[in-house]
Design a protein around this motif. Structure first.
Motif, PDB file in Angstrom:
ATOM      1  N   VAL A 106       8.127  42.595  14.976  1.00 36.92           N
ATOM      2  CA  VAL A 106       7.963  42.886  15.820  1.00 36.92           C
ATOM      3  C   VAL A 106       6.363  42.283  16.011  1.00 36.92           C
ATOM      4  N   GLY A 107       5.691  41.793  14.921  1.00 36.58           N
ATOM      5  CA  GLY A 107       4.572  40.979  15.123  1.00 36.58           C
ATOM      6  C   GLY A 107       4.817  39.627  15.871  1.00 36.58           C
ATOM      7  N   ARG A 108       6.104  39.088  14.972  1.00 31.61           N
ATOM      8  CA  ARG A 108       6.223  37.486  14.675  1.00 31.61           C
ATOM      9  C   ARG A 108       6.636  37.276  15.860  1.00 31.61           C
ATOM     10  N   GLN A 109       7.658  38.639  16.784  1.00 32.01           N
ATOM     11  CA  GLN A 109       8.215  37.991  18.200  1.00 32.01           C
ATOM     12  C   GLN A 109       6.949  38.792  19.391  1.00 32.01           C
ATOM     13  N   THR A 110       6.062  38.739  18.981  1.00 34.05           N
ATOM     14  CA  THR A 110       5.130  39.762  19.589  1.00 34.05           C
ATOM     15  C   THR A 110       4.116  38.017  20.102  1.00 34.05           C
ATOM     16  N   ALA A 111       4.395  37.533  19.318  1.00 34.55           N
ATOM     17  CA  ALA A 111       3.302  35.909  19.101  1.00 34.55           C
ATOM     18  C   ALA A 111       3.853  35.368  19.830  1.00 34.55           C
ATOM     19  N   VAL A 112       5.334  35.207  19.566  1.00 33.57           N
ATOM     20  CA  VAL A 112       5.709  34.445  20.246  1.00 33.57           C
ATOM     21  C   VAL A 112       6.441  34.820  21.495  1.00 33.57           C
TER      22      VAL A 112
ATOM     23  N   ALA B 290       6.548  26.849  24.724  1.00 32.39           N
ATOM     24  CA  ALA B 290       7.754  26.903  25.433  1.00 32.39           C
ATOM     25  C   ALA B 290       8.258  27.325  24.137  1.00 32.39           C
ATOM     26  N   VAL B 291       9.345  27.992  24.086  1.00 29.31           N
ATOM     27  CA  VAL B 291       9.963  28.292  22.739  1.00 29.31           C
ATOM     28  C   VAL B 291      11.752  28.410  23.007  1.00 29.31           C
ATOM     29  N   LEU B 292      12.318  28.150  23.039  1.00 25.32           N
ATOM     30  CA  LEU B 292      13.597  28.105  23.335  1.00 25.32           C
ATOM     31  C   LEU B 292      14.324  28.117  21.883  1.00 25.32           C
ATOM     32  N   THR B 293      15.610  28.541  21.935  1.00 29.45           N
ATOM     33  CA  THR B 293      16.391  28.952  20.466  1.00 29.45           C
ATOM     34  C   THR B 293      17.905  28.854  21.339  1.00 29.45           C
ATOM     35  N   ALA B 294      18.578  27.753  20.915  1.00 28.13           N
ATOM     36  CA  ALA B 294      20.071  27.087  20.867  1.00 28.13           C
ATOM     37  C   ALA B 294      21.039  27.715  19.950  1.00 28.13           C
TER      38      ALA B 294
ATOM     39  N   GLY C  64      25.550  24.793  21.210  1.00 33.01           N
ATOM     40  CA  GLY C  64      24.304  24.371  21.997  1.00 33.01           C
ATOM     41  C   GLY C  64      23.840  25.161  23.540  1.00 33.01           C
ATOM     42  N   ARG C  65      23.987  25.780  23.335  1.00 37.45           N
ATOM     43  CA  ARG C  65      23.552  26.884  24.778  1.00 37.45           C
ATOM     44  C   ARG C  65      22.545  27.461  23.725  1.00 37.45           C
ATOM     45  N   ILE C  66      21.791  27.639  25.639  1.00 40.72           N
ATOM     46  CA  ILE C  66      20.250  28.389  24.712  1.00 40.72           C
ATOM     47  C   ILE C  66      20.712  29.934  25.278  1.00 40.72           C
ATOM     48  N   VAL C  67      20.280  30.724  23.427  1.00 44.39           N
ATOM     49  CA  VAL C  67      20.717  31.425  23.767  1.00 44.39           C
ATOM     50  C   VAL C  67      18.838  32.638  23.704  1.00 44.39           C
ATOM     51  N   ASP C  68      18.461  31.941  23.811  1.00 45.17           N
ATOM     52  CA  ASP C  68      16.672  32.875  24.420  1.00 45.17           C
ATOM     53  C   ASP C  68      15.445  32.343  24.392  1.00 45.17           C
ATOM     54  N   ALA C  69      14.909  32.540  25.407  1.00 46.78           N
ATOM     55  CA  ALA C  69      13.594  31.618  26.318  1.00 46.78           C
ATOM     56  C   ALA C  69      12.391  32.576  25.312  1.00 46.78           C
ATOM     57  N   ASN C  70      11.187  31.750  25.153  1.00 51.81           N
ATOM     58  CA  ASN C  70       9.711  33.276  25.570  1.00 51.81           C
ATOM     59  C   ASN C  70       9.440  33.116  26.841  1.00 51.81           C
ATOM     60  N   PRO C  71       8.865  33.847  27.538  1.00 52.07           N
ATOM     61  CA  PRO C  71       8.115  33.140  28.795  1.00 52.07           C
ATOM     62  C   PRO C  71       7.484  32.275  29.427  1.00 52.07           C
ATOM     63  N   ALA C  72       7.351  31.331  28.151  1.00 54.39           N
ATOM     64  CA  ALA C  72       6.122  30.252  28.175  1.00 54.39           C
ATOM     65  C   ALA C  72       7.190  29.531  28.604  1.00 54.39           C
TER      66      ALA C  72
ATOM     67  N   ARG D 153      10.327  29.871  30.223  1.00 55.77           N
ATOM     68  CA  ARG D 153      11.057  30.160  31.713  1.00 55.77           C
ATOM     69  C   ARG D 153       9.770  29.611  32.546  1.00 55.77           C
ATOM     70  N   SER D 154       8.340  29.876  32.223  1.00 53.56           N
ATOM     71  CA  SER D 154       7.426  29.654  33.161  1.00 53.56           C
ATOM     72  C   SER D 154       7.159  27.929  33.412  1.00 53.56           C
ATOM     73  N   LEU D 155       7.787  27.873  32.428  1.00 59.46           N
ATOM     74  CA  LEU D 155       7.775  25.612  32.340  1.00 59.46           C
ATOM     75  C   LEU D 155       9.115  25.608  33.008  1.00 59.46           C
ATOM     76  N   LEU D 156       9.717  25.503  32.998  1.00 64.62           N
ATOM     77  CA  LEU D 156      10.837  25.582  33.251  1.00 64.62           C
ATOM     78  C   LEU D 156      11.688  26.033  35.198  1.00 64.62           C
ATOM     79  N   ALA D 157      10.848  26.890  35.088  1.00 65.05           N
ATOM     80  CA  ALA D 157      11.312  27.298  36.512  1.00 65.05           C
ATOM     81  C   ALA D 157      12.000  27.711  36.880  1.00 65.05           C
ATOM     82  N   THR D 158      13.193  28.289  36.050  1.00 67.51           N
ATOM     83  CA  THR D 158      14.157  28.769  36.071  1.00 67.51           C
ATOM     84  C   THR D 158      14.274  29.415  34.693  1.00 67.51           C
TER      85      THR D 158
END
Length: 575
Positions: free
Chosen positions: A239-245, A251-255, A259-267, A269-274
């Protein structure tokens, strides 16, 4: 009257209560990999204990047969649940229950249960029962299929444990505790199976209706529950590590491997505006071919990208890091770190550097050359005190010109990438000594050390040692005595310059130690700074020892091995 069998029966049946409580506690985690196996195993344990309790309580032959078949069925369910738990835990994903491997694993248990139910007709699993207690408890004989059942159950149980145990060498910290708790729970439950062998092979101290195996597995499942509820088993990220991310500005994305994006932190999503989830990496970063190239290389790489954000160009350092588990790539993490402020600072420093170089290289040097020329002309035409004044101006001009040259060299050394050469130390110091004797004939300069001492150093090492020797000479008001020594100590080579002068002021050395200057405490010249940076770029150490008899400066460098190309290069440097 309540007998011992009744007490044991109620006790065994009551084991189902905490077992089903564990199932209720696991219900909130039902979507996570491994929880299905946990629930199946605990259901088996609960039914096992109920069947064992019923067998001890009711002596009716029909109930006795149904109970023993129930025990057999529950054993298979428990071990299948354990295997499913381990498989999903190791693979970090839920396993399709309608797959061929699962169907193959169910063949023998299904045959065992079917044959057990129909044993009265063929006796392949159980033969006729024998009453062994006054309450009607029956001990059934074992048919030829039963050993197959035992071998299968033990193989599946131990095989799953081996798969889990193989996770230990590559695990650490949180994950290691998870694996250890799972393995410990299995071990505790397995120890309970010894009652079966003792009943059928060796002496058994308890009544035949006492079955401690489900009790052992209940304790084992409690250990699994401890891992599940106290150590957050099956969570990929604490939980602590997830909160940090989630809260970090990067901006942190996981593919995934497809080759598909399966996770993206709020930063992100905000940067990519989508919302980039389920979109291909190639589509999300279509405008950044360098980043995509690094992503496809499947290696940890970093590149710079520029993103237009609300009309402002922002600079990012993009890092792609493969996710590798047990030697296989399972995905990629892409991190975009905003370095816009750093880029602006670099640009400011670059402008300052350009201004500095222009002032030092052109303005200051040109003006000092004019001043020096006029001073020489005054000295040539004047006489007496006027000539002395002119010579002082000329000497100070020469010193400032030399300082500006050292400052330019320091800037070049700091800015340039370090390129270490292999240098023969004794040849280098002998060359410096010869040059200084010619320049300062009144100084006594001696060298000592082995015939050869190869070192790994910056290309300007000769400049550094030459500065130390020259400082030792020019700051000595008497007749300078300087010794340059070369000594090899293990894997290092020491170049020492010893003089009998007044010594280097303490504040000059402390400034070098801190690598900063203040208005009240600063170095009087650029020579020591130049020496310090050359030694630093050589991955060496610089040490000062000041006594009443003089100063010893020691330059410690890494000893080097000699190859053909290195010898040529170093000899050119030394001469």
């Amino acid at each position: 009257m309540v007998g011992a069998a009744d007490v044991v029966g109620v006790g065994l049946a009551s084991v189902a209560i905490p077992a089903f409580a564990l199932i209720a506690g696991a219900s909130k985690h039902r979507s996570k990999p491994g929880v299905r196996g946990f629930v199946v195993a605990v259901v088996g344990i609960g039914c096992w204990s109920l069947a064992s309790g019923l067998r001890a309580l009711v002596g009716d032959p029909g109930v006795q047969f149904v109970s023993v078949v129930g025990q057999l069925t529950a054993v298979n369910v428990t071990i299948l649940g354990w295997a499913l738990l381990v498989a999903e835990f190791v693979r970090r994903r839920r396993i399709g229950l309608w797959s061929k491997p699962v169907a193959a694993a169910l063949v023998i248990p299904a045959c065992t249960v079917a044959l057990a139910v129909t044993s009265p007709w063929h006796h392949l699993v159980y033969t006729s029962g024998t009453v062994v207690t006054a309450a009607g408890f029956r001990q059934f004989g074992l048919g030829p299929w039963y050993p197959i059942h035992v071998v299968y159950v033990l193989s599946l149980s131990i095989g799953a444990a081996v798969v889990l145990f193989r996770e230990l060498p590559g695990s650490s910290g949180f994950h290691r505790r998870q694996v250890t708790l799972l393995f410990l729970g299995w071990l505790v439950g397995t120890l309970g199976t010894f009652d079966f062998f003792l009943k059928n092979v060796g002496p058994w101290p308890f009544a035949p209706y006492v079955d401690i195996t489900p009790v052992g597995f209940l304790v084992g499942s409690a250990v699994w529950g401890l891992a599940l509820f106290r150590h957050d088993l099956f969570e990929l990220v604490p939980v602590g590590r997830q909160t940090a991310v989630e809260t970090m500005p990067d901006a942190v994305l996981t593919a995934d491997v497809e080759g598909r994006i399966v996770d993206a932190n709020p930063a992100a999503r905000s940067l990519l505006a989508t919302d980039p989830i389920r979109k291909p990496v190639s589509a999300v970063f279509a405008d950044y071919p360098r980043l995509l190239e690094h992503y496809r290389d499947c290696e940890e790489r970093t590149t710079d990208v520029q993103i237009l954000d609300e009309g402002t160009v922002r600079h990012f350092s993009a890092t792609t890091t493969p996710i590798v588990e047990r030697g296989q790539r399972t995905g990629t993490v892409i991190v975009l770190r905003d370095v816009s402020a750093l880029k602006r600072r670099e640009q400011e420093l670059d402008r300052h550097r350009q201004v500095y170089n222009r002032i030092v290289r052109h303005n200051l040097r040109n003006e000092l050359t004019v001043i020096r020329g006029n001073a020489e002309e005054i000295a040539r035409r004047g006489d007496g005190q006027l000539t002395e004044f002119a010579e002082t101006i000329r000497d100070r001009s020469d010193e400032l010109i030399e300082t500006s040259e050292k400052a330019r060299r320091i800037m070049r050394i700091i800015e340039a990438d370090s390129h270490l050469l292999t240098v023969e130390g004794r040849t280098l110091v002998d060359g410096i000594a010869a040059e200084m004797r010619e320049q300062y004939p009144s100084a006594s300069i001696e060298t000592s050390g082995p015939a050869e001492a190869w070192v790994s150093a910056h290309e300007d090492l000769e400049v550094a040692v030459g500065n130390l020797v020259e400082n030792a000479i020019v700051h000595n008001e008497g007749t300078p005595n300087v010794e340059i020594a070369v000594a090899r100590t293990g894997e290092t080579v020491e170049l020492t310059v010893t003089d009998d002068g007044p010594g280097i002021p303490e504040h000059e050395i402390s400034v070098l130690d801190r690598l900063t200057e203040t208005a009240l405490e600063h170095s009087n010249g650029a020579g020591l700074w130049l020496v310090n940076w050359i030694v630093t770029k050589s991955d060496g150490d610089l040490d000062f020892a000041v006594t009443d008899r003089g100063t010893t400066v020691t330059v410690t460098l890494q000893a080097a091995t000699v190859g053909g190309d290195d010898v040529t290069e170093s000899q050119e440097l030394a001469h």
